[in-house]
Design a protein around this motif. Structure first.
Motif, PDB file in Angstrom:
ATOM      1  N   MET A  73       0.830  -1.176   0.076  1.00  0.00           N
ATOM      2  CA  MET A  73      -0.165  -0.149   0.049  1.00  0.00           C
ATOM      3  C   MET A  73       0.743   1.302   0.047  1.00  0.00           C
ATOM      4  SD  MET A  73      -3.561   0.001   1.578  1.00  0.00           S
ATOM      5  CE  MET A  73      -3.986   0.808   3.076  1.00  0.00           C
ATOM      6  N   LEU A  74       1.975   1.200   0.854  1.00  0.00           N
ATOM      7  CA  LEU A  74       2.673   2.314   0.939  1.00  0.00           C
ATOM      8  C   LEU A  74       3.473   2.639  -0.439  1.00  0.00           C
ATOM      9  CD1 LEU A  74       4.353   1.808   4.460  1.00  0.00           C
ATOM     10  CD2 LEU A  74       3.035   3.774   3.811  1.00  0.00           C
ATOM     11  N   THR A  75       4.031   1.433  -1.266  1.00  0.00           N
ATOM     12  CA  THR A  75       4.453   1.583  -2.481  1.00  0.00           C
ATOM     13  C   THR A  75       3.612   2.126  -3.468  1.00  0.00           C
ATOM     14  OG1 THR A  75       5.744  -0.568  -1.864  1.00  0.00           O
ATOM     15  CG2 THR A  75       5.935   0.148  -3.962  1.00  0.00           C
ATOM     16  N   MET A  76       2.553   1.737  -3.421  1.00  0.00           N
ATOM     17  CA  MET A  76       1.366   2.199  -4.404  1.00  0.00           C
ATOM     18  C   MET A  76       0.717   3.672  -4.212  1.00  0.00           C
ATOM     19  SD  MET A  76      -0.703  -1.217  -5.093  1.00  0.00           S
ATOM     20  CE  MET A  76      -2.065  -0.177  -5.911  1.00  0.00           C
ATOM     21  N   HIS A  77       0.590   3.909  -2.649  1.00  0.00           N
ATOM     22  CA  HIS A  77      -0.161   4.993  -2.604  1.00  0.00           C
ATOM     23  C   HIS A  77       0.532   6.018  -1.727  1.00  0.00           C
ATOM     24  CE1 HIS A  77      -3.703   3.315  -4.000  1.00  0.00           C
ATOM     25  NE2 HIS A  77      -3.518   2.130  -3.243  1.00  0.00           N
ATOM     26  N   GLY A  78       1.748   5.796  -1.229  1.00  0.00           N
ATOM     27  CA  GLY A  78       2.354   6.628  -0.438  1.00  0.00           C
ATOM     28  C   GLY A  78       1.948   7.014   0.841  1.00  0.00           C
ATOM     29  N   GLU A  79       0.841   6.195   1.412  1.00  0.00           N
ATOM     30  CA  GLU A  79       0.509   6.139   2.563  1.00  0.00           C
ATOM     31  C   GLU A  79      -0.344   5.361   3.074  1.00  0.00           C
ATOM     32  OE1 GLU A  79      -1.394   9.983   2.948  1.00  0.00           O
ATOM     33  OE2 GLU A  79      -3.058   9.301   1.756  1.00  0.00           O
ATOM     34  N   ALA A  80      -0.475   4.778   4.138  1.00  0.00           N
ATOM     35  CA  ALA A  80      -1.457   4.037   4.654  1.00  0.00           C
ATOM     36  C   ALA A  80      -1.781   4.182   6.262  1.00  0.00           C
ATOM     37  CB  ALA A  80      -0.535   2.387   4.660  1.00  0.00           C
ATOM     38  N   GLY A  81      -3.129   4.046   6.289  1.00  0.00           N
ATOM     39  CA  GLY A  81      -3.473   4.546   7.871  1.00  0.00           C
ATOM     40  C   GLY A  81      -4.628   3.565   8.301  1.00  0.00           C
ATOM     41  N   GLY A  82      -4.991   4.080   9.578  1.00  0.00           N
ATOM     42  CA  GLY A  82      -5.874   3.067  10.326  1.00  0.00           C
ATOM     43  C   GLY A  82      -5.587   1.740  10.346  1.00  0.00           C
ATOM     44  N   LEU A  83      -4.368   1.590  10.781  1.00  0.00           N
ATOM     45  CA  LEU A  83      -3.687   0.094  10.829  1.00  0.00           C
ATOM     46  C   LEU A  83      -3.836  -0.425  12.200  1.00  0.00           C
ATOM     47  CD1 LEU A  83      -0.731   0.781   8.548  1.00  0.00           C
ATOM     48  CD2 LEU A  83      -2.975  -0.335   7.764  1.00  0.00           C
ATOM     49  N   ALA A  84      -4.487  -1.560  12.523  1.00  0.00           N
ATOM     50  CA  ALA A  84      -4.380  -1.900  13.787  1.00  0.00           C
ATOM     51  C   ALA A  84      -3.320  -3.070  13.873  1.00  0.00           C
ATOM     52  CB  ALA A  84      -5.981  -2.626  14.188  1.00  0.00           C
ATOM     53  N   LEU A  85      -2.196  -2.856  14.995  1.00  0.00           N
ATOM     54  CA  LEU A  85      -1.141  -3.774  14.978  1.00  0.00           C
ATOM     55  C   LEU A  85      -0.756  -4.096  16.530  1.00  0.00           C
ATOM     56  CD1 LEU A  85       1.268  -1.990  12.497  1.00  0.00           C
ATOM     57  CD2 LEU A  85      -0.074  -3.996  11.914  1.00  0.00           C
ATOM     58  N   GLU A  86      -0.104  -5.089  16.459  1.00  0.00           N
ATOM     59  CA  GLU A  86       0.336  -5.535  17.929  1.00  0.00           C
ATOM     60  C   GLU A  86       1.884  -5.309  17.989  1.00  0.00           C
ATOM     61  OE1 GLU A  86      -2.686  -7.754  20.746  1.00  0.00           O
ATOM     62  OE2 GLU A  86      -1.765  -8.888  19.434  1.00  0.00           O
ATOM     63  N   LEU A  87       2.490  -4.547  18.910  1.00  0.00           N
ATOM     64  CA  LEU A  87       3.727  -4.335  19.054  1.00  0.00           C
ATOM     65  C   LEU A  87       4.223  -5.436  20.247  1.00  0.00           C
ATOM     66  CD1 LEU A  87       4.587  -0.553  19.427  1.00  0.00           C
ATOM     67  CD2 LEU A  87       4.823  -2.030  17.375  1.00  0.00           C
ATOM     68  N   LYS A  88       5.450  -5.951  20.093  1.00  0.00           N
ATOM     69  CA  LYS A  88       6.123  -7.008  20.967  1.00  0.00           C
ATOM     70  C   LYS A  88       7.175  -6.278  21.858  1.00  0.00           C
ATOM     71  CE  LYS A  88       8.036 -10.162  18.774  1.00  0.00           C
ATOM     72  NZ  LYS A  88       8.525 -11.127  17.846  1.00  0.00           N
ATOM     73  N   ALA A  89       6.740  -6.103  23.113  1.00  0.00           N
ATOM     74  CA  ALA A  89       7.626  -5.513  24.044  1.00  0.00           C
ATOM     75  C   ALA A  89       8.676  -6.251  24.405  1.00  0.00           C
ATOM     76  CB  ALA A  89       7.185  -4.787  25.172  1.00  0.00           C
TER      77      ALA A  89
END
Lengths: 110, 416
Positions: free
Chosen positions: B94-110
């Motif tokens: 998505m970043l490659t095609m549109h240059g941006e991507a938003g509203g992404l729900a992710l989980e970080l590993k601490a």
């Protein structure tokens, strides 16, 4: 308020004309029952229920017609159904109720 | 007022200077400080995802030192396995095609193994020549949001469980209104079918078959006006009244008179509750069985003869039960011989709208023709044929449908 169904009551020399207009089903039947409860009939009156503009009638509508008949009976009045839609006439026949109601071609017929 | 203005004129100017100095002091190191200690996580990566810059807030969340990450790890290394796949299959392209991507729900590993739900937005930074240089990513702590979503999910699961319980209750109640299994009548074949129009509500159809005396049987099939709990009360009342009235006085007209009186008494002054019903009494004899039928406003029963011809058993004049005090019911008699079937049905079948057909409802006449054409013989075959017909109607069946069939089996070859 639903616009699918309405009632009007008018006084005529012979008694009262109650017109049921629109779709008479379980959601609009309470309005019909209420209109019937408000009728003030005297002994010897004739109650004409005008069905000329009734578009739909299910079992709760049949219940309302029966309620109108018993109200008229208690008051010593008579009841007649005017301009009975064909399907409703058939249903009343199937339910064995056709003989309970005098029918008239239209409400003006007195 | 004027005086105050005059007096305060010089002082005001000094105050303005002070406030200005205070703001600029605050603002001077703000860019760097804001970046480092912003209430959200910031990081920038090279186009291949390698972490180039990361802020203190995010390092704090992760519990990892800057030197361990910058130039050494990729952004996707910070994510859970699922998040990594999502990043590589969706976010990267998505970043490659549109240059941006938003509203992404992710989980970080601490570092300590805990997972931190975040909402991410990212944008590609391009150079003067328009070439992609960096990916900037902003991460918001979504723990509250995730908790909210979990709460929503739990509430939804709870309401689904409630609905299941209501359905369970409806189906349990429904079963109490129908016989668990039909009784067997010696020398006869019986079959029944019940199709509820809704799984959420108790239907208003009922039927039963029960012994009256040693050599006679009572049976009925009816339909109560309305649906749901209100109708179920009447259904239950009708079913038990019919059974007890039949034992008290088995004469069919008396049975319906009794039900009419009971329904009238029950609902006097309130909303009128009524039902249509066919009640019958059968007495097996040497050549089959004699049947007496009485109908209260119900569609006519049908007989399918052994030769495949069909006919209505009209009970003219039988009135709706419970509607008026002096209801009249009329009785008819019929005889079933070997191969003959008697069918009682409710109007869910004859009022169904055939799928793909016009808006015309399926009529009693069509039912009669269907049975004549079906070549179904005997109670089970007739019910099977009609079950198939109903299945074909699909959603066209708007009301509950009950079917009850009784037949005299043809003598088997070995018997004759």
């Amino acid at each position: 308020m639903s616009t699918r169904f309405s009632t009007t009551t008018s006084a005529v020399p012979a008694g009262l004309v109650l017109a049921l207009v629109g779709e008479l089903d379980s959601s609009t039947a309470p309005a019909a029952q209420e209109a019937i409860r408000r009728l003030t009939l005297r002994a010897g009156d004739r109650l004409i229920v005008d069905l000329a503009r009734l578009e739909f009638c299910d079992s709760s509508g049949i219940a309302a017609l029966i309620a109108a008949r018993s109200l008229a009976g208690r008051a010593g009045a008579t009841i007649a159904l005017a301009a009975v839609p064909r399907h409703l006439g058939k249903v009343l026949g199937l339910l064995g109720l056709a003989d309970l109601f005098t029918t008239l071609p239209n409400a003006d017929h007195t | 007022m004027c005086q105050a203005d005059d007096a305060g004129g010089a002082g005001e100017g000094r105050d303005e200077d002070r406030v200005g100095a205070m703001f600029s002091a605050l603002l001077e190191d703000s860019a760097e400080d804001l970046y480092e200690n912003a209430p959200c996580g910031y990081l920038s990566t090279l186009m291949d995802g390698t972490i180039a810059k990361i802020n203190g807030t995010l390092l704090g969340w992760l519990g990892i030192g800057r030197e361990e990450l910058v130039g050494r790890r990729r952004f996707s290394d910070l994510l859970t396995v699922g998040g990594r796949m999502y990043y590589e299959t969706h976010i990267g392209p998505m970043l490659t095609m549109h240059g941006e991507a938003g509203g992404l729900a992710l989980e970080l590993k601490a570092a300590d193994g805990t997972r931190l739900p975040v909402m991410a937005t990212s944008r590609v930074k391009t150079g003067a020549d328009g070439s992609a240089q960096l990916i900037r990513i902003t991460l918001f702590d979504a723990r509250d949001r995730r908790a909210y979503e979990r709460e929503l999910l739990r509430a939804r699961q709870e309401s689904e469980a409630d609905r299941d319980r209501a359905r369970q209750l409806a189906s349990t109640l429904q079963r109490t209104l129908l016989p668990p299994s039909l009784m067997t009548v010696p020398g006869m074949e019986v079959a029944a079918y019940y199709h509820p129009a809704s799984v959420d509500e108790v239907g208003g159809d009922f039927y039963d078959l029960f012994p009256l005396t040693g050599d006679s049987w009572g049976f009925f099939l009816g339909d109560v006006s309305g649906k749901g709990a209100e109708a179920a009360v009447v259904t239950s009342l009708a079913r038990y009244t019919l059974r007890s009235a039949a034992v008290y006085n088995p004469e069919p007209v008396k049975v319906l008179d009794n039900l009419n009186t009971v329904l009238q008494q029950q609902y006097r002054g309130g909303e009128i509750r009524f039902c249509t019903v066919v009640y019958g009494c059968l007495v097996p004899d040497d050549t089959g069985c004699a049947i007496t039928l009485v109908s209260g406003g119900h569609p006519p029963a049908i007989v399918v003869r052994a030769d495949g011809t069909t006919q209505f058993l009209h009970t003219h004049g039988g009135m709706l039960v419970g509607a008026i005090p002096d209801a009249r019911f009329t009785e008819i008699t019929a005889h079933l011989g070997p191969g003959d079937t008697l069918l009682l049905y409710s109007d869910g079948l004859t009022e169904a709208r055939p799928v793909g057909g016009s808006s015309e409802r399926y009529s009693e006449e069509e039912l009669l023709d269907h049975l004549a054409a079906s070549a179904a013989h005997g109670a089970s075959e007739v019910i099977a044929s009609l079950t198939e017909l109903l299945t074909g109607f699909g959603d066209g069946v708007e009301d509950d449908t009950a079917l009850l069939a009784l037949s005299i089996p043809l003598p088997r070859d070995g018997d004759s």
